[in-house]
Motif scaffolding. Structure first.
Motif, short mmCIF file in Angstrom:
data_model
loop_
_atom_site.label_atom_id
_atom_site.label_comp_id
_atom_site.label_asym_id
_atom_site.label_seq_id
_atom_site.Cartn_x
_atom_site.Cartn_y
_atom_site.Cartn_z
N ALA A 287 7.01 -22.74 23.67
CA ALA A 287 5.85 -23.07 24.10
C ALA A 287 5.44 -22.52 25.65
N PRO A 288 4.56 -22.37 26.13
CA PRO A 288 4.65 -22.13 27.68
C PRO A 288 5.24 -22.90 28.42
N ALA A 289 6.07 -22.06 29.33
CA ALA A 289 7.36 -22.62 30.24
C ALA A 289 6.92 -23.64 30.90
N ALA A 290 6.13 -23.89 31.72
CA ALA A 290 5.97 -24.68 32.58
C ALA A 290 5.29 -26.11 32.03
N ILE A 291 4.94 -25.99 30.74
CA ILE A 291 4.54 -27.67 29.70
C ILE A 291 6.79 -28.10 28.86
N ALA A 292 6.96 -26.79 29.01
CA ALA A 292 8.33 -27.47 28.53
C ALA A 292 9.57 -27.72 29.48
N PHE A 293 9.72 -27.14 31.18
CA PHE A 293 9.96 -27.21 32.02
C PHE A 293 9.53 -29.20 31.75
N ALA A 294 8.31 -29.13 32.31
CA ALA A 294 7.91 -30.60 33.35
C ALA A 294 8.17 -31.94 32.55
N SER A 295 9.01 -31.62 30.41
CA SER A 295 8.83 -32.56 29.55
C SER A 295 10.54 -33.03 29.70
N HIS A 296 11.32 -32.37 30.85
CA HIS A 296 12.75 -33.00 30.82
C HIS A 296 13.39 -32.96 31.81
N ILE B 266 9.11 -21.22 38.34
CA ILE B 266 8.21 -22.04 37.27
C ILE B 266 9.21 -23.58 37.57
N TRP B 267 10.45 -23.66 37.02
CA TRP B 267 11.58 -24.52 36.40
C TRP B 267 11.31 -25.44 37.85
N MET B 268 11.80 -24.31 39.16
CA MET B 268 11.44 -25.46 40.42
C MET B 268 10.26 -26.29 40.80
N ALA B 269 9.41 -25.26 40.21
CA ALA B 269 7.94 -26.80 40.50
C ALA B 269 8.30 -27.51 39.42
N GLN B 270 8.18 -27.54 38.51
CA GLN B 270 7.90 -28.52 37.78
C GLN B 270 8.66 -29.21 37.56
N ALA B 271 10.15 -29.13 37.10
CA ALA B 271 10.98 -30.65 37.39
C ALA B 271 12.29 -29.76 38.70
N GLY B 272 12.10 -29.51 39.58
CA GLY B 272 13.55 -29.38 40.64
C GLY B 272 12.91 -29.29 42.08
N ASP B 273 13.60 -29.44 42.74
CA ASP B 273 13.32 -30.02 44.39
C ASP B 273 12.09 -28.55 44.80
N TRP B 274 11.15 -28.65 43.85
CA TRP B 274 9.88 -27.79 44.82
C TRP B 274 8.86 -29.50 44.06
N GLU C 51 8.01 -33.56 44.01
CA GLU C 51 8.06 -34.89 44.81
C GLU C 51 9.52 -35.74 43.97
N ARG C 52 9.22 -35.72 42.55
CA ARG C 52 10.05 -36.30 41.52
C ARG C 52 11.31 -36.08 41.99
N GLU C 53 11.57 -37.25 41.88
CA GLU C 53 13.71 -37.18 42.22
C GLU C 53 14.20 -36.69 40.57
N PHE C 54 14.83 -35.58 41.34
CA PHE C 54 15.70 -34.79 40.57
C PHE C 54 17.00 -34.79 39.67
N ALA C 55 17.04 -34.85 38.67
CA ALA C 55 18.43 -35.52 38.05
C ALA C 55 19.67 -34.92 38.84
N LYS C 56 20.84 -35.69 39.21
CA LYS C 56 21.84 -35.76 40.24
C LYS C 56 22.96 -34.94 38.76
#
Length: 261
Positions: free
Chosen positions: A187-196, A246-254, A256-261
């Motif tokens: 799976a492309p990294a951006a798609i995989a990261f955004a799903s979790h 890529i992970w920070m852009a998709q699922a991290g603190d880059w 706007e969505r609240e990230f898991a703590k």
């Protein structure tokens, strides 16, 4: 407190150009901090701080403090914590797990992982690694200096290198493990990261990549998810930095969505 003691020479508060340092002791309002050794040399000889000047200190516990220089001696500098500027940041729950590389290349991984906001860095030793040891004192210095430069208030946790088989055996059941698999379609990294959005980690191989047996063992692990970083073969340090960005852009603190703590 919102401003330093009255002084016509005091710049805008707090001065943006004030030097930044991490210290080991927990800071509190009014606390006196004695800086010695290389840090005192840096403040006194390199940054040329003067009495009533400002230094920003972080303790990796309570956050970021504006401190006033109250005494300068030949071998030490005394600071007084005047105002807490920020609480310790809550970084995304992301671990970077890079295979050891040649020293200069791994230095870059340590530096950029710190700048990008990794919560932990867990080096791994694989069969094709050209190095099997890491000077943790030196490595920690690199991460601290990077954190100071990019205004982090939380240092990344730095672990001892671990052999891949032990690393996989001890892997926590509640953390997804992405790994860059250059040998097969994934799976492309951006798609995989955004799903979790939960706790995550990224495993990056050495200069020569994972061997077939290692790749098969990783793919067989229930928490492992292969990802692709595109059609080109990337150096280990490039893959680690690019994938973490890529992970920070998709699922991290880059994001706007609240990230898991």
């Amino acid at each position: 407190m919102s401003s330093p003691p009255a002084n016509p020479k005091t710049p805008a508060w707090p001065p943006k150009s004030a030097p930044r340092l991490f210290v080991e002791q927990e800071l509190s309002l009014g606390m006196h901090v004695h800086i010695e050794g290389t840090q005192a040399h840096y403040l006194g000889k390199v940054m040329r701080v003067s009495e009533q000047g400002t230094v920003i200190l972080c303790d990796n516990l309570t956050g970021e403090w504006a401190c006033l220089v109250t005494e300068i001696s030949k071998r030490s500098i005394t600071l007084t914590a005047h105002e807490r500027l920020r609480e310790r940041e809550d970084v995304p729950d992301f671990w970077l797990c890079p295979a050891l590389l040649k020293k200069d290349r791994f230095d870059m991984v340590l530096e950029k992982a710190s700048e990008l906001g990794a919560r932990a860095i867990r080096p791994v030793v694989t069969r094709r690694c050209v190095a099997d040891k890491l000077n943790l004192v030196r490595a920690k210095t690199i991460t601290i200096e990077a954190a100071e430069q990019c205004a982090r208030t939380a240092l990344p946790e730095l672990h001892e290198p671990q052999k891949l088989d032990a690393f996989m055996r001890d892997w926590p059941k509640d953390r997804i493990l992405y790994f860059a698999d250059e040998a097969r379609n994934a799976a492309p990294a951006a798609i995989a990261f955004a799903s979790h959005m939960g706790p995550a980690a990224l495993l990056i191989g050495p200069e020569g990549g994972f061997d077939d047996a290692e790749r098969a063992a990783i793919r067989a692990h229930p928490q492992a998810h292969p990802i692709s970083l595109g059609p080109r073969i990337l150096r280990g340090e490039t893959a680690a930095i690019a994938a973490m960005a890529i992970w920070m852009a998709q699922a991290g603190d880059w994001n706007e969505r609240e990230f898991a703590k």
